[in-house]
Each structure stands twice: as structure tokens, then as C-alpha cells.
Design an enzyme around this catalytic site. Structure first.
Site, mmCIF file in Angstrom:
data_model
loop_
_atom_site.group_PDB
_atom_site.id
_atom_site.type_symbol
_atom_site.label_atom_id
_atom_site.label_comp_id
_atom_site.label_asym_id
_atom_site.label_seq_id
_atom_site.Cartn_x
_atom_site.Cartn_y
_atom_site.Cartn_z
ATOM 1 N N HIS A 16 0.828 -1.203 0.000
ATOM 2 C CA HIS A 16 0.000 0.000 0.000
ATOM 3 C C HIS A 16 0.864 1.254 0.000
ATOM 4 O O HIS A 16 2.051 1.234 0.338
ATOM 5 C CB HIS A 16 -0.930 0.009 1.211
ATOM 6 C CG HIS A 16 -0.209 0.072 2.539
ATOM 7 N ND1 HIS A 16 0.375 1.228 3.034
ATOM 8 C CD2 HIS A 16 0.019 -0.873 3.466
ATOM 9 C CE1 HIS A 16 0.919 0.997 4.197
ATOM 10 N NE2 HIS A 16 0.733 -0.278 4.486
ATOM 11 N N GLU A 101 -1.435 -7.391 7.889
ATOM 12 C CA GLU A 101 -0.080 -7.149 8.376
ATOM 13 C C GLU A 101 0.210 -8.034 9.586
ATOM 14 O O GLU A 101 -0.714 -8.559 10.233
ATOM 15 C CB GLU A 101 0.089 -5.672 8.733
ATOM 16 C CG GLU A 101 1.480 -5.260 9.216
ATOM 17 C CD GLU A 101 2.616 -5.577 8.237
ATOM 18 O OE1 GLU A 101 2.888 -6.766 8.034
ATOM 19 O OE2 GLU A 101 3.226 -4.630 7.705
#
Length: 232
Positions: A16, A101
Site C-alpha cells: 500500500h 499485516e
């Protein structure tokens, strides 16, 4: 000389774009931090160069996308694929916690220096500094736990791509996620324990590429160089 691996499916690792915590270096796991304006520009700029018909990431050749559920990853997907591309890959995307994550637990929002200092004060890590790849995170995930969930995704990808090792059908896969988890994925892709020292960098908004050697699903590899001409 013909490319001996032409047509072999690829796996694209998309990190990202930049967030405020990316800039400061704070560990960002479950915290839902949005992209900065610069972060949005990073992704949009990448999209304009590498995504589209005949380009490196060709929507017509994508068979599946795994997307982290965090806002910063979802927004990256929206910026990377325009409306026409999204129509082409409709029904192929999967938003899943499996590619979230690393769970940082007690270390969420901290810097590496702060984590190491706090552990040292408690009498930990006397022989060496804390290393996430070996020690994991207190109240978060261990390296083994991260490996296990990534291995399940890798098994799915190999099942998806296995029948198309010679380009019989477009079978590229895209992962849109985060810095630590994508580097961990790359290690597991080639069968390395996360504790293996393999320094890697993946900038915000950047794209990494994995594939296979010799058209064989049991020979996973890094794809170190990509022909910027795109179409294979």
C-alpha cells in the site's frame, strides 16, 4: 533467444501507499491508518505505468487477488485498478485477514528503537537485539504463526496456478498488503524460514514479482527483472 520461462504465471506483491505511520516508521498492524496524499499519488503513478492491457499487470491475465482488509490496502486496490480494470477482475478479488499485516500486539505504534530499549530494561535480549523475524511480537504473532497463515495462501496460489505453468491461461495473482507481511510472504514463497537473514526492501506503493523456474510449480523463484515492455 526465446525466454525459456515465458508465459509462467506471476505473483505480484503490492505494498500500500505511504501513511503517516509509514513516514515515522511506527509499526502499523491493525491500526487503520489512511494513505497520505503522497501515498495516493505513489499508487496512482505506479498504476499508470504498470497496470493495463499489455502492461506488466494485465487485468485480463489476473485470475485472483488477495487484499488485506485494512483501509490503506483497500484504497490502494481502488487506485491501482481503474473502473474498466475492476470490471475485468470482478468476482476475482478476495479480501482476507490471511494477508493482513503482522500482528504487532504490544508493539503496535512503536518504533524499533523503542521496542528494543523497553525489552532491554526488562532484562530481555541480552545476547542480541530484538529481531521480529526471530522473536515475533509480545501479545502479537510469532514468526511461526505468520508462516502458517502465509503458507495456506501459498498453497491456494500453487493450486490456482499449477495447471497453467506454460501459459495455457492467464493465471497471474495479485496480493495487496503491507511491508512486513509481503516480505515474509516472499521468504515463505521460496521455502525460507522467516528467521533466515534475507534483507529485502519494498517501498510504499511499490510492486514486487514472484514466479517459477522452468515452468514448474515446485520451483518457486524471485523474478528479479521484469521486461518493462509488459506483454509476454
Amino acid at each position: 533467444m526465446p525466454d525459456k520461462d515465458a508465459g509462467t504465471p506471476r505473483v505480484f506483491l503490492v505494498r500500500h501507499g505511504e501513511t503517516e505511520w509509514t513516514i515515522s516508521g511506527r509499526y502499523t498492524g491493525r491500526s487503520d491508518i489512511p494513505l497520505t496524499p503522497d501515498g495516493e499519488h505513489q499508487v496512482s503513478s505506479s498504476a499508470g505505468v504498470i497496470v493495463g492491457p499489455g502492461r506488466i499487470i494485465d487485468p485480463s491475465k489476473i485470475t485472483h487477488l488477495f487484499i488485506s482488509p485494512r483501509t490503506r490496502a483497500r484504497r490502494t486496490y481502488e487506485l491501482l485498478f481503474d473502473e474498466s480494470a475492476q470490471k475485468m477482475i470482478e468476482g476475482k478479488s478476495e479480501t482476507t485477514e490471511d494477508i493482513r499485516e503482522w500482528e504487532y500486539g504490544a508493539y503496535e505504534g512503536l518504533l524499533t528503537a523503542h521496542i528494543r530499549a523497553a525489552r532491554k530494561e526488562r532484562g530481555l535480549d541480552k545476547e542480541r537485539p530484538w529481531n521480529i523475524w526471530v522473536d515475533g511480537c509480545e501479545e502479537g504473532e510469532s514468526a511461526d504463526e505468520v508462516s502458517n497463515r502465509l503458507d495456506s495462501i501459498i498453497a491456494k496460489i500453487r493450486e490456482i496456478q499449477g495447471p497453467y505453468m506454460h501459459g495455457e491461461k492467464g493465471a497471474d495473482v495479485v496480493l495487496i498488503a503491507h511491508g512486513h507481511i509481503l516480505r515474509a510472504f516472499a521468504k515463505r514463497w521460496i521455502g525460507f524460514p522467516l528467521s533466515t537473514s534475507l534483507p529485502m526492501m519494498l517501498e510504499p506503493g511499490a510492486v514486487g514479482v514472484l514466479s517459477y523456474e522452468h515452468h514448474k510449480v515446485d520451483e518457486p523463484a524471485f523474478l528479479l527483472g521484469v521486461n518493462m515492455g509488459g506483454s509476454r
